[in-house]
Design an enzyme around this catalytic site. Structure first.
Site, PDB file in Angstrom:
ATOM      1  N   ARG B 150       0.801  -1.227   0.000  1.00  0.00           N
ATOM      2  CA  ARG B 150       0.000   0.000   0.000  1.00  0.00           C
ATOM      3  C   ARG B 150       0.835   1.278   0.000  1.00  0.00           C
ATOM      4  O   ARG B 150       0.260   2.361   0.089  1.00  0.00           O
ATOM      5  CB  ARG B 150      -0.987  -0.017   1.169  1.00  0.00           C
ATOM      6  CG  ARG B 150      -1.905  -1.185   1.069  1.00  0.00           C
ATOM      7  CD  ARG B 150      -3.146  -1.113   1.930  1.00  0.00           C
ATOM      8  NE  ARG B 150      -3.738  -2.425   1.867  1.00  0.00           N
ATOM      9  CZ  ARG B 150      -3.421  -3.443   2.679  1.00  0.00           C
ATOM     10  NH1 ARG B 150      -2.581  -3.259   3.673  1.00  0.00           N
ATOM     11  NH2 ARG B 150      -3.957  -4.613   2.518  1.00  0.00           N
ATOM     12  N   GLY B 210      -1.679 -11.371   9.213  1.00  0.00           N
ATOM     13  CA  GLY B 210      -1.529 -12.740   9.712  1.00  0.00           C
ATOM     14  C   GLY B 210      -2.702 -13.233  10.537  1.00  0.00           C
ATOM     15  O   GLY B 210      -2.649 -14.331  11.084  1.00  0.00           O
ATOM     16  N   GLY B 211      -3.761 -12.432  10.602  1.00  0.00           N
ATOM     17  CA  GLY B 211      -4.944 -12.822  11.379  1.00  0.00           C
ATOM     18  C   GLY B 211      -5.631 -14.062  10.845  1.00  0.00           C
ATOM     19  O   GLY B 211      -6.450 -14.675  11.535  1.00  0.00           O
ATOM     20  N   GLU B 212      -5.279 -14.476   9.626  1.00  0.00           N
ATOM     21  CA  GLU B 212      -5.854 -15.703   9.053  1.00  0.00           C
ATOM     22  C   GLU B 212      -4.919 -16.892   9.267  1.00  0.00           C
ATOM     23  O   GLU B 212      -5.148 -17.972   8.727  1.00  0.00           O
ATOM     24  CB  GLU B 212      -6.115 -15.500   7.546  1.00  0.00           C
ATOM     25  CG  GLU B 212      -7.415 -14.794   7.225  1.00  0.00           C
ATOM     26  CD  GLU B 212      -7.471 -13.359   7.731  1.00  0.00           C
ATOM     27  OE1 GLU B 212      -6.448 -12.647   7.622  1.00  0.00           O
ATOM     28  OE2 GLU B 212      -8.521 -12.946   8.250  1.00  0.00           O
ATOM     29  N   ASN B 298      -9.104  -9.139  12.900  1.00  0.00           N
ATOM     30  CA  ASN B 298      -9.894 -10.246  13.451  1.00  0.00           C
ATOM     31  C   ASN B 298      -9.087 -11.216  14.317  1.00  0.00           C
ATOM     32  O   ASN B 298      -7.877 -11.336  14.167  1.00  0.00           O
ATOM     33  CB  ASN B 298     -10.525 -11.036  12.306  1.00  0.00           C
ATOM     34  CG  ASN B 298      -9.472 -11.601  11.380  1.00  0.00           C
ATOM     35  OD1 ASN B 298      -8.928 -10.887  10.549  1.00  0.00           O
ATOM     36  ND2 ASN B 298      -9.155 -12.879  11.522  1.00  0.00           N
ATOM     37  N   ASP B 341     -15.496 -12.283  10.908  1.00  0.00           N
ATOM     38  CA  ASP B 341     -14.430 -11.501  10.261  1.00  0.00           C
ATOM     39  C   ASP B 341     -14.923 -10.114   9.854  1.00  0.00           C
ATOM     40  O   ASP B 341     -14.452  -9.542   8.868  1.00  0.00           O
ATOM     41  CB  ASP B 341     -13.848 -12.250   9.050  1.00  0.00           C
ATOM     42  CG  ASP B 341     -12.542 -11.619   8.560  1.00  0.00           C
ATOM     43  OD1 ASP B 341     -11.947 -10.831   9.321  1.00  0.00           O
ATOM     44  OD2 ASP B 341     -12.139 -11.888   7.425  1.00  0.00           O
TER      45      ASP B 341
END
Lengths: 195, 570
Positions: B150, B210-212, B298, B341
């Protein structure tokens, strides 16, 4: 199972025994020596000898490494692969991954999926977002594998195995496959194989 | 290899400018490139950064300024003349993948990034490439939602970049050469970087994705000169259980089974070590109080709450810290124990707002995936109000099931990572929204050592129509002032200007300008690929430009491209 694959397994078991019992430490072996065993099943020209065996030539290096690591850890089960990787250190696996990732992706000559199958597969992708990880044109990146042009039978078996959790080394994939109807998975296998 | 902008005769002919730009390009070559062929970049001072909100020549921070208002003070391009806006130049990057960059402009030199962590320095007047940093990616990358980047920030002579393989890098702004590099976290454990760093007072602030993947999230400060870690704030505290909140920020029941969670807690303890809590977007900085404000994503796994008892602090929260020490100041959690989520991703914005008693106070606002804009008191993070819903909400908060439970919004929002813009003069916040009806599925599996860990799936319902909108919300009342419907879900970003305009793009390639008071469309352009990046603005040689990336989007699978497009008036 056909004769070719029987031979592949027999050869792999013999070679695996050789690799395991070899007095040459893996660190002293050249990359060609380390990967000699692979050609028996994955093909000397990159085309797997059996349709249920994955293409590893041109596959993403991060993905190959993670799978070798998981075979070694026992997170992914395979009577053939586990003895082969047993003696490998992390760097061996990274080197092997790098070596195969640099090879050209072979053309398995699989036909394009018919229109209705493609449409079903595209809708399934839009619904669960396969390309969110496998990226545009299903080329993969890093630890996510390329799916485009992979053998259809292998794709179908992996998706089914994820769905039943018979393949247990990626529960996220299992969750996504469980949320997808078996007919959609079959369409995806045919569509992806023909890309 | 040198890259050249496309300023073809056909393009110029179409806008009736056959001679002007070629002369301008020659002039700019001298301005932006030194005799040695390097980018001629003036060092950026902290003072410049502090007053970025008043600069109508540069665009120094990802969201315009430390308050992240995305309100650009130049007004050469306005409601009357925007119809004459035309392409000034197009730069084609080497990477045709999801493009989420916010172009940064320093005295006529532009810095843009692409997927896979490339950085380009361009002449902002002509689009000519000055240098290109092609990051040598490590073999292990583990990331969700696309190989995005970004943007960068510049302080002094250094350009700061965070990479997909979780490294923080300082580049020489003149040459693009690496000055220092440091590892942030282990990509094999699910860590990756897609956000632009925020650099202030010799500190580089960076979060993590890295929340997944079952990470333990953080926000960190690194020394801007050396790359040494100065402080670390774990977004998941060791005591993550919280107060067993049963209602969300808007007062709706979340249908938690508190007793079952307490039983699980007694059995397995606090789940803080693998609880996720990524920080996807830049913190805002309050220069007066020396505090930062950011939002936390999340919990892991996304949809299965059964193995993570408690409120899962500070997931789905606004958090404020002391800039110098990283010490906790306050937080507000929007959704405790999230299993949808519908987390907090869009960067917070600091503006003055009407408090509960009607008096103007320093506020902080955040646009949620829920489709609400939340307005907080900056002092203690408390919620003052929330806006009307910008997207349809149905069946909230039905719990995910094995068979799939339908709920709106879908898991992308509402407002995804897309930054909002504001116009403080009108007390308006502008947000772009997605509308994607989804079924939410739950599955149970143990922590998979850095692999994708969703705890189920969110699945768009193929038979239901998806759409999007651009919404202006009065943050002093919470009322929607205007809304423009779009044919597809919106993801990318938006910019407001003192010219009374807002600019934003769509996945179908349309990039448009709207009257910021009414939402009336005043101009548009077809970019040929999804315009899913936040626009920036700047001035060079007395001329105002609008610039935006058109490269599509991985997450919503919009048509890919590789263009950076700058627009100006005659």
């Amino acid at each position: 199972m056909n004769r070719k694959s029987n031979f592949c397994i027999a050869a792999a078991v013999v070679l695996a025994a050789f690799v395991t019992l070899s007095s040459t430490p893996s660190s002293a072996q050249s990359i060609e020596e380390k990967t000699k065993v692979c050609a028996g099943c994955h093909g000397a020209d990159g085309k797997p000898v059996d349709k249920t065996i994955p293409t590893i030539w041109g596959q993403q290096a991060g993905y190959i490494y993670i799978e070798l690591r998981d075979f070694k850890r026992g997170d992914r089960k395979s009577d053939i692969m586990q003895p082969i990787v047993a003696s490998f250190e992390r760097q061996d696996m990274l080197d092997i991954a790098e070596y195969f990732s640099k090879k050209p992706w072979p053309d398995l000559g699989q036909p394009r999926a018919p229109k209705d199958i493609s449409a079903r597969a595209v809708t399934a992708n839009q619904s669960i977002g396969c390309t969110g990880c496998h990226l545009d044109h299903f080329q993969g990146d890093g630890t996510v594998p390329r799916l485009a042009g992979m053998g259809r039978d292998y794709l179908a078996k992996q998706m089914t195995d994820f769905r039943s959790r018979a393949r247990g080394n990626n529960p996220g994939m299992s969750d996504l496959m469980l949320a997808t109807a078996p007919d959609d998975l079959a369409a995806l296998a045919e569509y992806l194989a023909g890309l | 290899m040198n890259r050249f902008p496309i300023v073809g005769a056909a393009l110029l002919g179409a806008v009736g400018l056959l001679t002007g730009p070629s002369i301008a390009q020659q002039e700019t070559k001298q301005e932006a490139k030194s005799a040695s062929g390097q980018a001629k970049v003036s060092p950026v001072t902290q003072q410049q950064l502090n007053s970025a909100d008043k600069s109508s020549t540069n665009f120094l921070l990802t969201n315009g300024n430390y308050a992240q208002t995305r309100f650009y003070p130049a007004k050469q391009i306005d409601r009357d003349n925007v119809k004459n806006l035309h392409v000034a130049w197009i730069f084609q990057t080497d990477v045709k993948e999801s493009l989420e960059t916010s172009p940064i402009v320093v005295d006529g030199v532009m810095f843009v990034t692409t997927s896979f962590s490339h950085v380009y320095a361009l002449d902002a007047k002509t689009g000519e490439q000055l240098w290109h940093y092609n990051h040598k990616m490590g073999p292990i990358t583990t990331y969700c939602c696309g190989p995005n980047n970004r943007g960068v920030q510049v302080l002094g002579d250094l350009v700061y970049l965070a990479t997909l393989d979780s490294k923080l890098i300082a580049l020489n702004a003149k040459t693009g050469e690496v000055v220092w590099k440091t590892d942030i976290a282990d990509p094999e454990q699910g860590y990756s970087e897609t956000m632009a760093p925020t650099v202030i007072k010799d500190k580089v602030l960076i979060g993590t994705n890295g929340g997944e993947y079952g990470i333990r999230g953080f926000l960190r400060a690194y020394d801007a000169k050396t790359g040494k870690l100065l402080w670390n704030f774990d977004t998941i505290p060791e005591k993550s259980v919280g107060v067993w909140a049963t209602k969300d920020a808007t007062g709706r029941d979340m249908h938690r089974n508190i007793q079952a969670e307490k039983d699980q807690l007694a059995k397995t303890g606090d789940p803080y070590q693998k609880l996720g809590g990524g920080v996807w977007q830049n913190p805002a900085v309050d220069l007066a109080t020396n505090r930062i404000y950011f939002v936390v994503g999340n919990p892991s796994p996304d949809l299965d709450g059964s193995i993570r008892p408690g409120d899962n602090l500070y997931t789905d929260s606004l958090v404020s810290l002391d800039l110098d020490t990283g010490k906790y100041a306050c937080h507000f959690q929007y959704i405790a124990h999230d299993v949808w989520d519908l987390d907090a991703v869009s960067p917070p914005v600091l503006v003055d707002v009407k408090g509960k008693d009607g008096k103007t106070i320093p506020g902080v606002i955040h646009a949620g995936k829920t489709g609400h804009i939340y307005v907080h008191d900056r002092k203690d993070c408390s919620l003052i109000r929330f806006s009307e819903a910008m997207v349809p909400q149905e069946n909230m908060w039905v719990l995910p099931t094995k068979e799939g439970a339908r709920m709106l919004p879908g898991a992308n929002g509402g407002v995804e990572w897309s930054p909002i813009a504001t116009d403080p003069g009108q007390a308006l916040a502008y947000a772009i929204n997605l509308h994607q009806p989804m079924n939410y599925f739950v599955e149970n599996s143990p922590y998979p050592n850095g692999k994708l860990w969703l705890g189920g799936a969110f699945k768009a319902i193929p038979t239901e129509k998806q759409a999007g909108n651009i919404t202006a919300v009065n943050y002093d009342t919470g009322k929607i002032k205007w809304q423009v419907k779009t044919p597809e879900p919106m993801i990318g970003g938006i910019l407001a200007t003192a010219g009374g305009l807002v600019f934003t793009g769509e996945g179908n390639g349309k990039f448009a300008a709207y009257n910021s008071s009414t939402g009336k469309e005043l101009w548009n352009f077809r970019a040929g690929a999804g315009v899913n990046a936040p626009p920036s603005s700047y001035m060079v040689g007395g001329k105002q430009y609008i610039v935006v990336g058109a490269g599509g989007n991985t997450q919503v699978d919009f048509h890919r491209g590789n263009n950076i497009i700058a627009f100006s008036l005659n």
